[in-house]
Design a protein around this motif. Structure first.
Motif: not given
Length: 445
Positions: A50-51, A53, A60, A64, A67, A78-82
């Protein structure tokens, strides 16, 4: 700063900078030939990292994409959250035990605050080795009390003014080279009042980070008007906000971005700056209602895809001149740093990859407006004109480069009271002495 991008070959950058400290990659099943360069990160398929930012779409989206191949090849999701509320929410999550595996932190001051919690994990050995591909000063920005915690991911150029070359040419305006020229042009545009337009537009809205663009305006004026030493002493609070050099600089900002004859073109009055998001602030440049916007290189992502960016295009940028022409050209920059709250092998694999020139190169290719100071990135890869302008300025040894001051200050000040007080300055017309006193009072004893 001003590191020279040495143009190392990508192959060398990959072979020297990639690696995993987990110890499992060596025994992992070989990846397909198309994924061979990701073999050092193999062995963690089916895991999720998890990431968290502050980076939002459209920025964003390219993040994503950068990568995507890594994730496909390694099987690490990679589970991204902005979030616009990142700066306030990260401490809450850490305190509540709901920490992300990784956080992209744009303020060294906030990094210091997080390190004090004892929850930030030191980076793996390979990430530390990869740091050698950056100018040494960047390691200090990712360090707390001399200990390295967070590898830099990006560098950005903040000392830019966005404008429309087509509109300038049609009106017979030229790009100002000095602060006096900038003021004269602003007065000329204001006097013309073409279609009700004004010379400047701006917005400081950014969720719980509202106010940060106004701190940039002051930083530009301090660095370009008072010089590097005053700037450095201000960051460490040897020079206070209430001291004459900073009060004078705030008055200069007020004469610029709180001048009702100059702002807020196409949006409203001075107070509308506080209620306009920084993302929306530049829109009137394309409609002829506003002529100039002071914003960083990363603002390029906010322009419509239909707008041509370039020296003869719909929109472009020029370097903000120094207030004091006797001083070196000021270049204020920022950056982002990747901090970990977990030492799981898959987390370290992601850390290692995102600290390489290989990843930085991937991001450069998919993200106009994004620049890296990683020496392993070939500068010729920058095909976008703003990226070229930014990379040149960020590597120019003759300029006075400094990292964003509010990002360097303690988090309670730089991403706390200063944002709050500066918002009141614009939204409520709070006096300069009161704003300065409020920020000084927040400084940790």
């Amino acid at each position: 700063m001003a590191p020279a991008l040495l143009g190392l070959s990508l192959a060398a950058a990959c072979s020297n900078s990639s690696g995993s400290s987990s110890g499992s990659a060596g025994s992992a099943a070989p990846l397909p030939a198309s994924c061979a360069k990701y073999q050092p990160y193999a062995g963690h398929s089916g895991t999720t990292v998890t990431m968290f930012a502050s980076i939002l779409s459209p920025e964003s989206d390219s993040l994503e994409k950068s990568w995507a191949e890594f994730s496909t090849c390694t099987g690490i999701k990679i589970s991204y959250e902005g979030s616009n509320d990142f700066e306030s929410q990260l401490p809450v999550r850490v305190a509540g035990g709901n920490t992300p595996d990784l956080a992209i932190i744009p303020q060294p001051g906030l990094l210091g605050q997080m390190v004090k919690t004892g929850k930030v994990v030191k980076p793996p050995a390979q990430t530390v080795t990869n740091e050698d591909q950056w100018s040494p000063i960047w390691k200090t920005y990712g360090s707390v009390n001399g200990t390295f915690y967070a590898a830099p991911m990006s560098a950005n150029m903040k000392s830019l003014v966005w404008y429309s070359p087509k509109a300038f040419q049609a009106a017979g305006y030229t790009v100002p080279k000095t602060w006096a020229d900038l003021k004269a042009l602003s007065d000329k545009i204001a006097a013309a009042g073409t279609n009700g337009s004004k010379p400047w537009c701006g917005g400081i809205g950014s969720g719980t980070a509202t106010g940060w663009p106004a701190t940039d305006w002051l930083e530009e004026v301090v660095l370009g008007g008072q010089g590097s030493q005053v700037y450095d002493d201000w960051v460490s609070h040897k020079v206070k906000f209430s001291d004459p050099p900073i009060i004078q600089s705030m008055q200069t900002v007020a004469g610029w971005m709180q001048n009702p004859a100059w702002v807020n073109g196409g949006i409203g009055d001075v107070k509308s700056i506080a209620t306009t998001t920084f993302q929306d602030a530049g829109a009137p440049v394309l409609t002829g209602k506003c002529w100039m916007l002071q914003q960083a290189s990363f603002y390029e992502a906010q322009w419509p895809k239909t707008a041509k960016v370039g020296p003869d295009g719909d929109v472009f940028a020029f370097q903000l001149p120094p207030v004091n022409p006797a001083l070196p050209v000021p270049v204020e920059g920022g950056g982002e740093f990747l901090a970990a709250f977990s030492s799981r092998p898959e987390v370290q694999a992601v850390q290692n990859y995102l600290s390489t020139a290989d990843w930085a190169t991937s991001r450069v290719k998919v993200a106009p407006g994004w620049v890296s100071a990683n020496h392993g990135v070939d500068q010729s890869l920058y095909t976008d004109p703003i990226d070229q302008l930014s990379a040149k300025a960020l590597t120019d040894t003759s300029v006075a480069f400094r990292f964003d001051a509010s990002d360097m200050m303690p988090a309670a000040v730089g991403s706390g009271e200063e944002w709050k007080a500066f918002t009141a300055w614009f939204a409520e017309g709070e006096s300069i002495p009161k704003v300065a006193a409020d920020v000084d009072s927040a400084w940790p004893q």
